[in-house]
Design an enzyme around this catalytic site. Structure first.
Site, PDB file in Angstrom:
ATOM      1  N   VAL A  57       0.817  -1.223   0.000  1.00  0.00           N
ATOM      2  CA  VAL A  57       0.000   0.000   0.000  1.00  0.00           C
ATOM      3  C   VAL A  57       0.849   1.270   0.000  1.00  0.00           C
ATOM      4  CG1 VAL A  57      -2.022  -1.046   1.100  1.00  0.00           C
ATOM      5  CG2 VAL A  57      -0.275   0.024   2.531  1.00  0.00           C
ATOM      6  N   TYR A 145       7.097   3.179  14.940  1.00  0.00           N
ATOM      7  CA  TYR A 145       5.706   2.738  14.990  1.00  0.00           C
ATOM      8  C   TYR A 145       4.825   3.840  15.581  1.00  0.00           C
ATOM      9  CZ  TYR A 145       1.741  -0.373  16.098  1.00  0.00           C
ATOM     10  OH  TYR A 145       0.498  -0.969  16.196  1.00  0.00           O
TER      11      TYR A 145
HETATM   12  P1  NAD Z   1      -0.261  -8.229  11.521  1.00  0.00           P
HETATM   13  O1  NAD Z   1       1.198  -8.034  11.341  1.00  0.00           O
HETATM   14  O2  NAD Z   1      -0.751  -9.610  11.762  1.00  0.00           O
HETATM   15  O3  NAD Z   1      -1.071  -7.634  10.301  1.00  0.00           O
HETATM   16  C1  NAD Z   1      -0.613  -6.566   9.523  1.00  0.00           C
HETATM   17  C2  NAD Z   1      -0.928  -6.879   8.073  1.00  0.00           C
HETATM   18  O4  NAD Z   1      -0.531  -5.774   7.245  1.00  0.00           O
HETATM   19  C3  NAD Z   1      -0.146  -8.104   7.552  1.00  0.00           C
HETATM   20  O5  NAD Z   1      -1.025  -8.941   6.847  1.00  0.00           O
HETATM   21  C4  NAD Z   1       0.910  -7.509   6.618  1.00  0.00           C
HETATM   22  O6  NAD Z   1       1.312  -8.391   5.617  1.00  0.00           O
HETATM   23  C5  NAD Z   1       0.175  -6.269   6.107  1.00  0.00           C
HETATM   24  N1  NAD Z   1       1.070  -5.192   5.665  1.00  0.00           N
HETATM   25  C6  NAD Z   1       2.070  -4.607   6.359  1.00  0.00           C
HETATM   26  N2  NAD Z   1       2.637  -3.631   5.621  1.00  0.00           N
HETATM   27  C7  NAD Z   1       1.966  -3.600   4.437  1.00  0.00           C
HETATM   28  C8  NAD Z   1       2.082  -2.821   3.257  1.00  0.00           C
HETATM   29  N3  NAD Z   1       3.010  -1.860   3.136  1.00  0.00           N
HETATM   30  N4  NAD Z   1       1.228  -3.063   2.232  1.00  0.00           N
HETATM   31  C9  NAD Z   1       0.269  -4.023   2.328  1.00  0.00           C
HETATM   32  N5  NAD Z   1       0.120  -4.801   3.432  1.00  0.00           N
HETATM   33  C10 NAD Z   1       0.962  -4.585   4.469  1.00  0.00           C
HETATM   34  O7  NAD Z   1      -0.695  -7.269  12.724  1.00  0.00           O
HETATM   35  P2  NAD Z   1      -2.092  -7.100  13.467  1.00  0.00           P
HETATM   36  O8  NAD Z   1      -1.881  -7.386  14.892  1.00  0.00           O
HETATM   37  O9  NAD Z   1      -3.154  -7.829  12.737  1.00  0.00           O
HETATM   38  O10 NAD Z   1      -2.308  -5.530  13.329  1.00  0.00           O
HETATM   39  C11 NAD Z   1      -3.200  -4.989  12.360  1.00  0.00           C
HETATM   40  C12 NAD Z   1      -3.320  -3.492  12.561  1.00  0.00           C
HETATM   41  O11 NAD Z   1      -3.834  -3.208  13.869  1.00  0.00           O
HETATM   42  C13 NAD Z   1      -1.996  -2.743  12.458  1.00  0.00           C
HETATM   43  O12 NAD Z   1      -2.212  -1.520  11.807  1.00  0.00           O
HETATM   44  C14 NAD Z   1      -1.622  -2.501  13.905  1.00  0.00           C
HETATM   45  O13 NAD Z   1      -0.823  -1.341  14.052  1.00  0.00           O
HETATM   46  C15 NAD Z   1      -2.973  -2.344  14.558  1.00  0.00           C
HETATM   47  N6  NAD Z   1      -2.914  -2.676  15.989  1.00  0.00           N
HETATM   48  C16 NAD Z   1      -2.850  -3.972  16.395  1.00  0.00           C
HETATM   49  C17 NAD Z   1      -2.777  -4.263  17.750  1.00  0.00           C
HETATM   50  C18 NAD Z   1      -2.744  -5.682  18.270  1.00  0.00           C
HETATM   51  O14 NAD Z   1      -2.680  -5.870  19.494  1.00  0.00           O
HETATM   52  N7  NAD Z   1      -2.822  -6.704  17.445  1.00  0.00           N
HETATM   53  C19 NAD Z   1      -2.731  -3.212  18.685  1.00  0.00           C
HETATM   54  C20 NAD Z   1      -2.759  -1.911  18.217  1.00  0.00           C
HETATM   55  C21 NAD Z   1      -2.873  -1.653  16.868  1.00  0.00           C
END
Ligand code: NAD
Ligand code: UDP
Length: 321
Positions: A57, A145
């Site tokens: 993206v 981050y």
């Molecule tokens: P994750 O790493 O499992 O998922 C992130 C996804 O984004 C992955 O599928 C990855 O391949 C994709 N991705 C990363 N960079 C990309 C790019 N440049 N282009 C296209 N795809 C890309 O992490 P998650 O835990 O599922 O987190 C998802 C979202 O929620 C993130 O934005 C994260 O910051 C946010 N978040 C998660 C948590 C948590 O506790 N899991 C807490 C706070 C925020």
């Protein structure tokens, strides 16, 4: 609705895909598979209403056909993942968010930003309310981050104010559940895979630091509620029950019935000493509150990790895919 989910092959994104498909929406997942996995979409692939586009993206992307909503989750999320990919993390929050917002704007679609409790940094207000501005070290290791998400919030807010995009921001607190990668380095997946593998449980520092853990099903209900609303947010989404890492280790050891020892390792730089969401805003505006407590949620998560560990390569390889 036809919903675009960036980062839809990841832990949270894949559960969001399933939830939206389950209620009859069409879903387009845009993911570069950098930290996500195709296996997370096992259920989604079976649906004729699901489409997958492999794309980064940060480089710009388009989605043919109508778009009613864009949920922007694409970003490395676990500390080891974002520390390994510092520039990609900054790009995901900046250029990636800009491209996702542009897509929403072109279609007059609702835009949802998955922000994070990390925007509060090492918080000096406890529990964290949405009006707290945070305490982030802008040049510390976690800044790639934290600042990327803070910039993403600013960009989202400016698109709403200056361009009239229907945006919403959620700040997600530590979430856990099935489909976490065993090797993603977060505390819940580390403790469970260590316990099931009979390895020492690694507590960083003295284990007195706290986090508040939300089960994935609860969190996804909150994401959907925010997607369906017109609220700008930011809205905290998390479970306010707060635990020390020592307490979490004890609970995981009990639930897995492991005799694995506990090993203390150095606390990472700028590791926040405590974190707990104030969720009154979510309760009031979205009618949302979490219902799964830590013991129950860890039980489901441990069962899932166990089901994967029948893989002869072992639990870590099985979950890593
Ligand atoms: P994750 O790493 O499992 O998922 C992130 C996804 O984004 C992955 O599928 C990855 O391949 C994709 N991705 C990363 N960079 C990309 C790019 N440049 N282009 C296209 N795809 C890309 O992490 P998650 O835990 O599922 O987190 C998802 C979202 O929620 C993130 O934005 C994260 O910051 C946010 N978040 C998660 C948590 C948590 O506790 N899991 C807490 C706070 C925020
Ligand atoms: N942590 C730990 N052992 C581990 C992994 C993490 O004690 O094997 C600690 C970490 O130092 C932090 C807390 O657990 O204090 C939560 O870490 P995680 O990486 O899951 O999330 P975040 O720090 O982003 O909240």
């Amino acid at each position: 609705m036809r919903v675009v989910i960036t980062g839809g092959a990841g832990f949270l994104g894949s559960h969001l895909c399933d939830a939206l498909l389950g209620r009859g929406d069409s879903v387009v997942c845009v993911d570069d598979l950098s930290t996500g996995r195709r296996e997370n979409l096992e259920d989604a692939w079976h649906s004729p209403a699901f489409r997958f586009i492999e794309a980064d993206v940060t480089l710009g992307f388009d989605v043919p056909g109508p778009v009613d909503a864009v949920a922007h989750l694409a970003s490395p999320a676990s500390p080891p993942d974002y520390l390994r990919r510092p520039l990609q993390t900054l790009a995901a929050g900046s250029r990636g968010t800009e491209h996702a917002l542009a897509l929403a704007r072109r279609h007059g679609a609702r835009f949802l930003l998955a922000s994070t409790s990390e925007v509060y940094g090492s918080p000096q207000v406890h529990p964290q309310t949405e009006d707290y501005w945070g305490h982030v070290n802008p040049i510390g290791p976690r800044s790639v981050y934290d600042e990327s998400k803070r910039f993403a919030e600013a960009l989202t807010t400016a698109h709403r104010g200056a361009l009239g995009v229907n945006t919403g921001i959620v700040r997600i607190f530590n979430t856990y559940g099935p489909r976490m990668r065993a090797d993603d380095g977060r505390v819940v997946s580390n403790f469970i895979s260590q316990a099931l593998g009979g390895n020492a449980i690694t507590i960083y520092g003295d284990g007195e630091q706290t986090r508040s853990f939300c089960y994935v099903d609860d969190l996804v209900r909150g994401l959907v509620a925010m997607l369906d609303s017109e609220h700008a947010g930011p809205v905290n989404l998390g479970n306010p029950a707060e635990f020390t890492m020592g307490q979490l280790a004890t609970l995981v050891r009990e639930l897995t019935a492991t005799a694995a020892p506990v090993l203390h390792r150095e606390l990472p730089q700028d590791d926040p000493p405590r974190r707990r969401p104030a969720i009154e805003h979510a309760v009031r505006t979205l009618g949302w509150r979490p219902v799964v407590d830590l013991t129950e949620g860890l039980g489901h998560t441990i069962d899932w990790f166990r089901s994967r560990s029948s893989d002869p390569r072992g639990v870590e390889a099985a979950v890593a895919g």
